[in-house]
Motif scaffolding. Structure first.
Motif, PDB file in Angstrom:
ATOM      1  N   ILE A   1      -0.741 -27.098 -62.312  1.00 54.77           N
ATOM      2  CA  ILE A   1      -1.293 -27.924 -63.382  1.00 54.77           C
ATOM      3  C   ILE A   1      -0.264 -28.107 -64.485  1.00 54.77           C
ATOM      4  O   ILE A   1      -0.082 -29.204 -65.000  1.00 54.77           O
ATOM      5  CB  ILE A   1      -2.586 -27.296 -63.943  1.00 54.77           C
ATOM      6  CG1 ILE A   1      -3.710 -27.400 -62.918  1.00 54.77           C
ATOM      7  CG2 ILE A   1      -3.001 -27.967 -65.249  1.00 54.77           C
ATOM      8  CD1 ILE A   1      -4.949 -26.602 -63.285  1.00 54.77           C
ATOM      9  N   SER A   2       0.426 -27.028 -64.868  1.00 56.39           N
ATOM     10  CA  SER A   2       1.386 -27.126 -65.961  1.00 56.39           C
ATOM     11  C   SER A   2       2.568 -28.015 -65.594  1.00 56.39           C
ATOM     12  O   SER A   2       3.176 -28.625 -66.468  1.00 56.39           O
ATOM     13  CB  SER A   2       1.871 -25.744 -66.394  1.00 56.39           C
ATOM     14  OG  SER A   2       2.684 -25.159 -65.405  1.00 56.39           O
ATOM     15  N   ASP A   3       2.922 -28.098 -64.320  1.00 47.76           N
ATOM     16  CA  ASP A   3       3.995 -28.995 -63.892  1.00 47.76           C
ATOM     17  C   ASP A   3       3.611 -30.451 -64.106  1.00 47.76           C
ATOM     18  O   ASP A   3       4.467 -31.291 -64.354  1.00 47.76           O
ATOM     19  CB  ASP A   3       4.338 -28.783 -62.419  1.00 47.76           C
ATOM     20  CG  ASP A   3       5.109 -27.503 -62.192  1.00 47.76           C
ATOM     21  OD1 ASP A   3       5.685 -26.975 -63.170  1.00 47.76           O
ATOM     22  OD2 ASP A   3       5.145 -27.032 -61.044  1.00 47.76           O
ATOM     23  N   LYS A   4       2.329 -30.760 -64.032  1.00 53.00           N
ATOM     24  CA  LYS A   4       1.851 -32.133 -64.162  1.00 53.00           C
ATOM     25  C   LYS A   4       1.538 -32.505 -65.610  1.00 53.00           C
ATOM     26  O   LYS A   4       1.363 -33.664 -65.920  1.00 53.00           O
ATOM     27  CB  LYS A   4       0.590 -32.331 -63.322  1.00 53.00           C
ATOM     28  CG  LYS A   4       0.832 -32.184 -61.848  1.00 53.00           C
ATOM     29  CD  LYS A   4      -0.463 -32.328 -61.086  1.00 53.00           C
ATOM     30  CE  LYS A   4      -0.240 -32.102 -59.611  1.00 53.00           C
ATOM     31  NZ  LYS A   4      -1.479 -32.216 -58.865  1.00 53.00           N
ATOM     32  N   ASP A   5       1.461 -31.510 -66.496  1.00 53.19           N
ATOM     33  CA  ASP A   5       1.046 -31.754 -67.875  1.00 53.19           C
ATOM     34  C   ASP A   5       2.162 -32.413 -68.674  1.00 53.19           C
ATOM     35  O   ASP A   5       3.254 -31.885 -68.776  1.00 53.19           O
ATOM     36  CB  ASP A   5       0.640 -30.436 -68.526  1.00 53.19           C
ATOM     37  CG  ASP A   5       0.067 -30.617 -69.902  1.00 53.19           C
ATOM     38  OD1 ASP A   5      -0.297 -31.756 -70.250  1.00 53.19           O
ATOM     39  OD2 ASP A   5      -0.043 -29.606 -70.622  1.00 53.19           O
ATOM     40  N   ASN A   6       1.887 -33.564 -69.243  1.00 54.99           N
ATOM     41  CA  ASN A   6       2.869 -34.284 -70.048  1.00 54.99           C
ATOM     42  C   ASN A   6       2.471 -34.324 -71.511  1.00 54.99           C
ATOM     43  O   ASN A   6       2.918 -35.192 -72.249  1.00 54.99           O
ATOM     44  CB  ASN A   6       3.009 -35.725 -69.525  1.00 54.99           C
ATOM     45  CG  ASN A   6       3.603 -35.746 -68.147  1.00 54.99           C
ATOM     46  OD1 ASN A   6       4.449 -34.936 -67.830  1.00 54.99           O
ATOM     47  ND2 ASN A   6       3.168 -36.673 -67.322  1.00 54.99           N
ATOM     48  N   SER A   7       1.662 -33.400 -71.963  1.00 53.47           N
ATOM     49  CA  SER A   7       1.130 -33.484 -73.312  1.00 53.47           C
ATOM     50  C   SER A   7       2.124 -33.069 -74.395  1.00 53.47           C
ATOM     51  O   SER A   7       1.894 -33.326 -75.560  1.00 53.47           O
ATOM     52  CB  SER A   7      -0.130 -32.642 -73.429  1.00 53.47           C
ATOM     53  OG  SER A   7       0.184 -31.289 -73.204  1.00 53.47           O
ATOM     54  N   ASP A   8       3.237 -32.453 -74.045  1.00 56.42           N
ATOM     55  CA  ASP A   8       4.219 -32.034 -75.043  1.00 56.42           C
ATOM     56  C   ASP A   8       5.601 -32.580 -74.690  1.00 56.42           C
ATOM     57  O   ASP A   8       6.580 -31.851 -74.648  1.00 56.42           O
ATOM     58  CB  ASP A   8       4.250 -30.511 -75.132  1.00 56.42           C
ATOM     59  CG  ASP A   8       5.066 -30.014 -76.301  1.00 56.42           C
ATOM     60  OD1 ASP A   8       5.047 -30.664 -77.360  1.00 56.42           O
ATOM     61  OD2 ASP A   8       5.732 -28.980 -76.161  1.00 56.42           O
ATOM     62  N   VAL A   9       5.668 -33.863 -74.464  1.00 59.10           N
ATOM     63  CA  VAL A   9       6.926 -34.468 -74.005  1.00 59.10           C
ATOM     64  C   VAL A   9       8.044 -34.355 -75.024  1.00 59.10           C
ATOM     65  O   VAL A   9       9.214 -34.337 -74.664  1.00 59.10           O
ATOM     66  CB  VAL A   9       6.737 -35.950 -73.592  1.00 59.10           C
ATOM     67  CG1 VAL A   9       5.840 -36.052 -72.377  1.00 59.10           C
ATOM     68  CG2 VAL A   9       6.192 -36.772 -74.741  1.00 59.10           C
ATOM     69  N   ASP A  10       7.719 -34.263 -76.332  1.00 63.68           N
ATOM     70  CA  ASP A  10       8.753 -34.115 -77.358  1.00 63.68           C
ATOM     71  C   ASP A  10       9.125 -32.656 -77.621  1.00 63.68           C
ATOM     72  O   ASP A  10      10.065 -32.379 -78.352  1.00 63.68           O
ATOM     73  CB  ASP A  10       8.308 -34.755 -78.671  1.00 63.68           C
ATOM     74  CG  ASP A  10       8.225 -36.267 -78.566  1.00 63.68           C
ATOM     75  OD1 ASP A  10       9.006 -36.861 -77.800  1.00 63.68           O
ATOM     76  OD2 ASP A  10       7.379 -36.845 -79.267  1.00 63.68           O
ATOM     77  N   GLY A  11       8.405 -31.723 -77.048  1.00 63.60           N
ATOM     78  CA  GLY A  11       8.718 -30.307 -77.203  1.00 63.60           C
ATOM     79  C   GLY A  11       8.332 -29.723 -78.540  1.00 63.60           C
ATOM     80  O   GLY A  11       8.789 -28.640 -78.895  1.00 63.60           O
TER      81      GLY A  11
END
Length: 52
Positions: free
Chosen positions: A23-33
């Protein structure tokens, strides 16, 4: 008997951790870090208004 139960618990935990990793590999919610400190493209984290 106790060892068999412990092995079953370990197997369930390992399966759940594997699911979380996928799931975490697919998560794009923090793209800016800004939250994790690691951006998707490897650049330094970016702060925005909600990080202040």
């Amino acid at each position: 008997m106790k060892e068999k139960r412990q092995n079953a618990i370990k197997a369930r935990i390992a399966a759940r951790l594997g699911l979380l990793a996928r799931i975490s590999d697919k998560d794009n919610s923090d793209v800016d870090g800004s939250y994790t400190g690691t951006s998707k493209d490897g650049s330094p984290p970016t702060q925005d208004a909600d990080d202040l």
